[in-house]
Design an enzyme around this catalytic site. Structure first.
Site, PDB file in Angstrom:
ATOM      1  N   ARG A   1       0.805  -1.223   0.000  1.00  0.00           N
ATOM      2  CA  ARG A   1       0.000   0.000   0.000  1.00  0.00           C
ATOM      3  C   ARG A   1       0.839   1.273   0.000  1.00  0.00           C
ATOM      4  O   ARG A   1       0.412   2.313  -0.483  1.00  0.00           O
ATOM      5  CB  ARG A   1      -0.873   0.013   1.261  1.00  0.00           C
ATOM      6  CG  ARG A   1      -2.256  -0.474   0.990  1.00  0.00           C
ATOM      7  CD  ARG A   1      -3.120  -0.267   2.169  1.00  0.00           C
ATOM      8  NE  ARG A   1      -2.409  -0.630   3.400  1.00  0.00           N
ATOM      9  CZ  ARG A   1      -2.976  -0.696   4.589  1.00  0.00           C
ATOM     10  NH1 ARG A   1      -4.243  -0.411   4.714  1.00  0.00           N
ATOM     11  NH2 ARG A   1      -2.304  -1.045   5.660  1.00  0.00           N
TER      12      ARG A   1
ATOM     13  N   LYS B   1      -0.301 -19.552   4.757  1.00  0.00           N
ATOM     14  CA  LYS B   1      -1.174 -19.880   5.863  1.00  0.00           C
ATOM     15  C   LYS B   1      -1.233 -18.678   6.821  1.00  0.00           C
ATOM     16  O   LYS B   1      -0.317 -17.870   6.788  1.00  0.00           O
ATOM     17  CB  LYS B   1      -0.717 -21.152   6.569  1.00  0.00           C
ATOM     18  CG  LYS B   1       0.514 -20.981   7.475  1.00  0.00           C
ATOM     19  CD  LYS B   1       0.713 -22.177   8.342  1.00  0.00           C
ATOM     20  CE  LYS B   1       0.129 -21.996   9.718  1.00  0.00           C
ATOM     21  NZ  LYS B   1       0.910 -21.159  10.633  1.00  0.00           N
TER      22      LYS B   1
ATOM     23  N   HIS C   1       4.772 -24.553   4.787  1.00  0.00           N
ATOM     24  CA  HIS C   1       6.221 -24.556   4.551  1.00  0.00           C
ATOM     25  C   HIS C   1       6.884 -25.846   5.055  1.00  0.00           C
ATOM     26  O   HIS C   1       7.990 -26.173   4.648  1.00  0.00           O
ATOM     27  CB  HIS C   1       6.891 -23.293   5.110  1.00  0.00           C
ATOM     28  CG  HIS C   1       7.101 -23.273   6.579  1.00  0.00           C
ATOM     29  ND1 HIS C   1       6.135 -22.887   7.461  1.00  0.00           N
ATOM     30  CD2 HIS C   1       8.182 -23.592   7.342  1.00  0.00           C
ATOM     31  CE1 HIS C   1       6.602 -22.973   8.693  1.00  0.00           C
ATOM     32  NE2 HIS C   1       7.851 -23.402   8.652  1.00  0.00           N
TER      33      HIS C   1
ATOM     34  N   LYS D   1      10.413 -28.585   3.667  1.00  0.00           N
ATOM     35  CA  LYS D   1      11.603 -28.932   4.456  1.00  0.00           C
ATOM     36  C   LYS D   1      12.231 -30.204   3.892  1.00  0.00           C
ATOM     37  O   LYS D   1      11.525 -31.162   3.591  1.00  0.00           O
ATOM     38  CB  LYS D   1      11.231 -29.147   5.932  1.00  0.00           C
ATOM     39  CG  LYS D   1      10.888 -27.853   6.666  1.00  0.00           C
ATOM     40  CD  LYS D   1      10.696 -28.119   8.140  1.00  0.00           C
ATOM     41  CE  LYS D   1      10.126 -26.903   8.849  1.00  0.00           C
ATOM     42  NZ  LYS D   1      11.117 -25.954   9.329  1.00  0.00           N
TER      43      LYS D   1
ATOM     44  N   GLU E   1       9.083 -25.713  20.285  1.00  0.00           N
ATOM     45  CA  GLU E   1       9.800 -24.450  20.059  1.00  0.00           C
ATOM     46  C   GLU E   1      10.171 -23.849  21.402  1.00  0.00           C
ATOM     47  O   GLU E   1       9.370 -23.894  22.337  1.00  0.00           O
ATOM     48  CB  GLU E   1       8.905 -23.461  19.314  1.00  0.00           C
ATOM     49  CG  GLU E   1       8.559 -23.911  17.913  1.00  0.00           C
ATOM     50  CD  GLU E   1       7.733 -22.860  17.188  1.00  0.00           C
ATOM     51  OE1 GLU E   1       8.328 -21.989  16.550  1.00  0.00           O
ATOM     52  OE2 GLU E   1       6.493 -22.911  17.286  1.00  0.00           O
TER      53      GLU E   1
ATOM     54  N   ASP F   1      -2.697 -22.943  14.763  1.00  0.00           N
ATOM     55  CA  ASP F   1      -1.438 -22.446  14.203  1.00  0.00           C
ATOM     56  C   ASP F   1      -0.543 -23.574  13.690  1.00  0.00           C
ATOM     57  O   ASP F   1       0.118 -23.428  12.658  1.00  0.00           O
ATOM     58  CB  ASP F   1      -0.690 -21.649  15.292  1.00  0.00           C
ATOM     59  CG  ASP F   1       0.557 -20.958  14.777  1.00  0.00           C
ATOM     60  OD1 ASP F   1       0.495 -20.380  13.675  1.00  0.00           O
ATOM     61  OD2 ASP F   1       1.605 -20.997  15.458  1.00  0.00           O
TER      62      ASP F   1
ATOM     63  N   HIS G   1       0.766 -27.984   9.652  1.00  0.00           N
ATOM     64  CA  HIS G   1       2.045 -28.700   9.658  1.00  0.00           C
ATOM     65  C   HIS G   1       1.932 -30.120  10.228  1.00  0.00           C
ATOM     66  O   HIS G   1       2.409 -31.082   9.649  1.00  0.00           O
ATOM     67  CB  HIS G   1       3.094 -27.953  10.484  1.00  0.00           C
ATOM     68  CG  HIS G   1       3.231 -26.509  10.111  1.00  0.00           C
ATOM     69  ND1 HIS G   1       3.119 -26.057   8.820  1.00  0.00           N
ATOM     70  CD2 HIS G   1       3.465 -25.403  10.857  1.00  0.00           C
ATOM     71  CE1 HIS G   1       3.298 -24.744   8.797  1.00  0.00           C
ATOM     72  NE2 HIS G   1       3.500 -24.325  10.015  1.00  0.00           N
TER      73      HIS G   1
ATOM     74  N   LYS H   1       4.919 -23.609  22.385  1.00  0.00           N
ATOM     75  CA  LYS H   1       5.891 -22.504  22.462  1.00  0.00           C
ATOM     76  C   LYS H   1       6.540 -22.545  23.836  1.00  0.00           C
ATOM     77  O   LYS H   1       5.945 -23.049  24.801  1.00  0.00           O
ATOM     78  CB  LYS H   1       5.157 -21.160  22.329  1.00  0.00           C
ATOM     79  CG  LYS H   1       4.343 -21.011  21.066  1.00  0.00           C
ATOM     80  CD  LYS H   1       5.202 -20.622  19.905  1.00  0.00           C
ATOM     81  CE  LYS H   1       4.378 -20.409  18.650  1.00  0.00           C
ATOM     82  NZ  LYS H   1       5.208 -20.383  17.440  1.00  0.00           N
TER      83      LYS H   1
HETATM   84  C1  BG6 Z   1       4.497 -21.216  11.546  1.00  0.00           C
HETATM   85  C2  BG6 Z   1       3.744 -20.893  12.801  1.00  0.00           C
HETATM   86  O1  BG6 Z   1       3.632 -21.719  10.564  1.00  0.00           O
HETATM   87  O2  BG6 Z   1       5.490 -22.198  11.833  1.00  0.00           O
HETATM   88  C3  BG6 Z   1       4.688 -20.368  13.856  1.00  0.00           C
HETATM   89  O3  BG6 Z   1       2.762 -19.898  12.515  1.00  0.00           O
HETATM   90  C4  BG6 Z   1       5.818 -21.355  14.090  1.00  0.00           C
HETATM   91  O4  BG6 Z   1       4.008 -20.116  15.079  1.00  0.00           O
HETATM   92  C5  BG6 Z   1       6.463 -21.757  12.770  1.00  0.00           C
HETATM   93  O5  BG6 Z   1       6.772 -20.728  14.921  1.00  0.00           O
HETATM   94  C6  BG6 Z   1       7.440 -22.903  12.981  1.00  0.00           C
HETATM   95  O6  BG6 Z   1       8.163 -23.107  11.803  1.00  0.00           O
HETATM   96  P1  BG6 Z   1       9.621 -23.747  11.837  1.00  0.00           P
HETATM   97  O7  BG6 Z   1       9.979 -23.877  10.403  1.00  0.00           O
HETATM   98  O8  BG6 Z   1      10.481 -22.784  12.595  1.00  0.00           O
HETATM   99  O9  BG6 Z   1       9.485 -25.046  12.549  1.00  0.00           O
END
Ligand code: BG6
Length: 489
Positions: A50, A149, A179, A183, A217, A236, A241, A340
């Site tokens: 924007r 996502k 994503h 990997k 994480e 999330d 994933h 987390k």
């Molecule tokens: C994202 C989530 O899709 O994946 C995040 O929204 C998360 O909360 C992340 O931290 C983890 O990805 P990776 O590749 O670091 O395991």
């Protein structure tokens, strides 16, 4: 290293071009692909957002982002000079389709070269941007659209997005990113399962006791806290994933690597997931939220403190027992956990085999430990098979669990590309195998919606866990009840 084939000339338009995803992931990934010679000199990366930003100012921001996000030694001046030539900036507002003149002008003589619109924006803008592209006549036969996502927050909102985008693009032009599918080790799972005959006869009930998938994480939610407070760990991480990982572990062998062959098999797994309902939600799920604690010697705040003292009921941790109702996996539970602010960052899949039916070694120091195959997704990607061995020595017959341990980095000795590098190249090649089809996303949401509804019906509370631990005690009890435990315990 696998041969790098340049992708055909393209125009990649990144909506949300000044945002975090573009700066932290997409542009560094493109820089790497350019550095390896995969991007032709005439291809264009057109950032759109924007703001009224000059090209020079935008390039200065990109340079800063690359310097901050590339590993040491990867930013090279000469390479940057070549890469910056491919980058352009235009102003485009999702709510004002009539002011996309600069973008239209830039694309008007592009002919039939590949055109990719990457929506690195909030999902509420996916429909408006897709409509804007169509409104301005920018959707060609060679166009594709990439959706980041989260694809909605439940089935209804996902359907709404899919309908809006589906109105402007055909399904084979829509690339929904997860994503994790980019990997290396996740793809290696396909190689492990389907390029080796060793595992297949054992990859089922009768040989496998259960499967565990952990995506842990140590980081908190950072500056996404308000967004995260509205969605929580289940939406999330699990909807996308983790369910994708379940699919890749549980699916039947596809007849080929054709995108629909793979996705059809994944769909069958999603359809076979037993719904979690009000009746079993308490025995099959755990919700957790971190309180203040310490990770790696650093003290960290609790989730509520980070929200300024709000009493949030959002889960930052979730553990699930998942049943797959089909012949292969009947009575073989899949335990999933993600959170987390856990003890450390690691993601792995553990396939736990059954015990030997009868031990002929009754008086050993160690029990005969059942075999375990561990697929490490991150860090230190690799595969480990634990087996029992005889301890060397002339006296007695002592057993010991040992590991056959394969570290991919040591074996192949190459840099592991970021998932986005591969995914971007796959979009540009028009190969949707590593992207989610509409039915996969919607089926996953349907299963997740059931859990969320059941949590509400059963009034299931979040249980606290101290930051730096492995989650709430209830997570251990989830397996303990079945006579099992998380690995590593
Ligand atoms: C994202 C989530 O899709 O994946 C995040 O929204 C998360 O909360 C992340 O931290 C983890 O990805 P990776 O590749 O670091 O395991």
């Amino acid at each position: 290293m696998a041969e790098l084939v340049p992708v055909e000339e393209f125009d990649l338009i990144i909506f949300g071009g000044t945002g975090d995803l573009a700066m932290r992931k997409l542009l560094p990934a493109l820089y790497h692909r350019d550095r390896d010679g995969q991007i032709t000199a005439t291809s264009r990366i057109i950032a759109a957002s924007r703001g009224d930003v000059s090209r020079d100012d935008y390039l200065a921001r990109v340079e800063e982002a690359l310097r901050a996000n590339l590993n040491e030694g990867e930013f090279e001046d000469e390479q940057w000079q070549a890469f910056r030539e491919r980058i352009h900036y235009v102003q485009a507002d999702a709510s004002d389709h009539d002011k996309w003149g600069d973008l239209c002008e830039m694309l008007k003589d592009a002919g039939d070269r590949n055109r990719v619109a990457y929506l690195a924006t909030a999902p509420s803008l996916f429909g408006p941007f897709a409509t804007g592209l169509r409104h301005n006549g920018l959707v060609t036969a060679n166009s594709r659209i990439v959706l980041e996502k989260p694809l909605g927050r439940d089935l209804a909102s996902a359907e709404e997005i899919n309908n809006a985008v589906g109105h402007c693009f055909a399904e084979n032009q829509i690339f929904r990113i997860d994503h994790y599918l980019g990997k290396e080790t996740v793809q290696n799972l396909l190689a492990l399962r389907f390029a080796n005959s060793l595992f297949e006869p054992l990859w089922r009930r009768g040989a496998v006791d259960h499967v565990q998938i952990t995506v842990a994480e140590d980081l908190g939610v950072g500056n996404r806290i308000e967004f995260y407070d509205r969605i929580g760990a289940l939406r999330d991480m699990v909807q996308n994933h983790m369910l994708q990982l379940v699919c890749l572990v549980a699916m039947e062998a596809p007849s080929s690597l054709h995108h629909d062959a793979v996705r059809d098999e994944k769909m069958k797994v999603l359809r076979a997931l037993r719904p979690i309902t009000e009746d079993n939600v308490r025995t099959h799920t755990v919700r957790g939220q971190y309180t203040a604690g310490a990770i790696g010697g650093q003290t960290v705040e609790g989730f509520d403190d980070e929200l300024g003292g709000k009493e949030s009921t959002t889960e930052t941790f979730v553990a699930l027992k998942v049943d797959i109702d089909n012949w292969r996996w009947s009575n073989v539970p899949f335990y999933l956990r993600t959170g987390k602010r856990l003890k450390d960052k690691h993601s792995e899949i553990v396939v736990q085999f059954q015990e030997v039916p009868h031990s002929i070694f009754p008086e050993q120091r160690f029990d005969v430990v059942p075999n375990r195959l561990t697929i490490r997704l991150q860090p230190d990607e690799g595969v480990k098979l634990s087996v029992m061995a005889k301890e060397p020595g002339p006296g007695g017959f002592e057993l010991k669990p040992v590991s056959l341990d394969l570290s991919f980095e040591e074996t192949f000795g190459v840099r592991y590309p970021d998932a986005y590098e591969r995914l971007l190249m796959e979009v540009l090649r028009g190969n949707p195998a590593l992207f989610m089809r509409r039915d996969e996303v919607e089926s996953a949401w349907q299963w997740i919606d059931n859990i969320i509804a059941s949590w509400q019906e059963a009034n299931q509370k979040v249980e606290s866990y101290v930051a730096g631990s492995w989650g709430p005690t209830a997570s251990s009890l989830l397996l303990d009840r079945d006579g099992r435990s998380w690995q590593p315990d």
